[in-house]
Write an enzyme that holds these catalytic residues in place. Structure first.
Site, PDB file in Angstrom:
ATOM      1  N   GLU A 174       0.989  -0.983  -0.225  1.00 37.85           N
ATOM      2  CA  GLU A 174       0.062  -0.038   0.129  1.00 37.85           C
ATOM      3  C   GLU A 174       0.877   1.297  -0.434  1.00 37.85           C
ATOM      4  O   GLU A 174       2.101   1.078   0.258  1.00 37.85           O
ATOM      5  CB  GLU A 174      -0.645   0.207   1.008  1.00 37.85           C
ATOM      6  N   GLU A 317       4.580  -0.578   1.505  1.00 38.90           N
ATOM      7  CA  GLU A 317       4.455  -0.635   0.327  1.00 38.90           C
ATOM      8  C   GLU A 317       4.357  -2.160  -0.237  1.00 38.90           C
ATOM      9  O   GLU A 317       4.408  -2.752  -1.118  1.00 38.90           O
ATOM     10  CB  GLU A 317       5.776  -0.537   0.021  1.00 38.90           C
TER      11      GLU A 317
END
Length: 358
Positions: A174, A317
């Site tokens: 994300e 991430e």
């Protein structure tokens, strides 16, 4: 029937018979029983996912959900909101933490704009924008329930499409400034626990900023009063599009009977939401690492899963996923290629004695 309803109804538990057969076969390999620890558990869990004793990974993909959060205007992050857009674009340049780790571990990434503020002129970013970020959850609901469902369905669709392309191992990532605040709010609501226990400093707040962050989350929960028994109500009131999208990815993986890996705090929050929507989702999930964010410990307890690694990471991430990919593939390769006791010409009571001790 909506895509979400259809997906939830189609999810079945892991194949318990395959798990037992896998364990029996692993116990007959040329080693003391249980001596390869979690690697044995991974291989058996994979058998339960696929229904096969011998498993191999062919294509890996980390799906990165990118979205902005309206609560950013309350000063809950040390980073400016436009960083969401910058980093989302940088994923396609292959220069971020998750990109380097994914490349090293031969994994592809899929970058999804599910709610970034502004527009991209970049064909490498998949546009599934629900809105230009969520609303400020301190002033009301972050999104409508319809938007929450739509965002979850984006995650399901991503996995559906990638499975058709031959991908058989997934990671969740994300990008969204202030998403540790929304994740803490969602987790506090679902687990019905104090905000202070599940809230961390995220990208590195000062003590004063950290105090503000906790106050903001408490205010958002007080104003919106999310129903802990209704995941969609919680996500829509205090969540983010990225959390909802990742929740859908977990559901999509379970629907397609493929393994999927949890990264850090935001990813754990999404996994918890998916688990609450259908508890069988857990059978398809592998956790990667123990994030430094405090809320992760509470999600782990609820999910009953044990992280493979503790590297003190808190990047997000999806950066923990390629590391877990390597461990999963190592486990499968070892169990597929190790000889049995008979094949290794091991006779007598040597391993029997060791087994009794273990």
């Amino acid at each position: 029937m909506s895509l979400l309803e259809e997906a939830l109804k189609s999810i079945t538990p892991a194949d318990k018979d395959a798990i037992e057969k896998s364990k029996k076969r692993i116990d007959n390999l040329t080693k003391p029983i249980g001596s390869m620890g979690t690697l044995e558990d991974i291989a058996s869990k994979m058998a339960g996912i696929t229904g096969k004793l011998y498993n191999e990974i062919y294509k890996k993909n980390i799906i990165i959900m990118c979205s902005d959060n309206g609560v950013c205007e309350e000063g809950v992050s040390a980073c400016p909101q436009n960083l969401t857009r910058i980093v989302t674009n940088n994923y396609t340049r292959g220069i971020t933490g998750v990109c380097t780790l994914a490349k090293y571990n031969n994994s592809d990434i899929t970058v999804v704009d599910i709610g970034v503020k502004g527009e991209f002129n970049n064909s490498k970013i998949i546009n599934r924008k629900i809105n230009h970020g969520t609303k400020n959850m301190c002033k009301g609901a972050a999104m409508t329930k319809e938007e929450a469902v739509k965002a979850i369905e984006v995650g399901i669709e991503m996995v559906d499409n990638l499975v058709k392309q031959g991908y058989d191992l997934f990671g969740t990532g994300e990008m969204g400034i202030a998403n540790t605040a929304t994740s803490a709010a969602v987790m506090a609501a679902i687990l019905d626990c104090p905000v202070d226990l599940v809230t961390g400093k995220g990208s590195g707040l000062t003590e004063e900023q950290f105090s503000t962050k906790k106050s903001v989350i408490k205010k958002a929960l007080d104003i919106n009063k999310p129903n802990k028994e209704d995941v969609l109500d919680v996500i829509s009131k205090v969540g983010g599009f990225d959390i909802a999208g990742m929740c859908g990815s977990f559901i999509g993986a379970a629907k397609n009977k493929v393994p999927i890996v949890i990264d850090g705090f935001i990813s754990y929050t999404a996994a918890l939401c998916a688990y609450r929507l259908n508890k069988n989702v857990k059978d398809y999930i592998f956790p990667s690492h123990l994030s430094k964010e405090p809320g992760v410990e509470y999600a782990i307890k609820e999910l009953g899963l044990e992280p493979m690694l503790n590297l003190k990471m808190r990047l997000g991430e999806g950066s923990g996923c390629p590391l877990a990919f390597n461990i999963i593939e190592s486990a499968l390769y070892s169990m597929n290629n190790m000889a049995t006791l008979k094949e290794a010409s091991v006779e007598g009571d040597f391993f029997v004695d060791i087994r009794e001790e273990n």
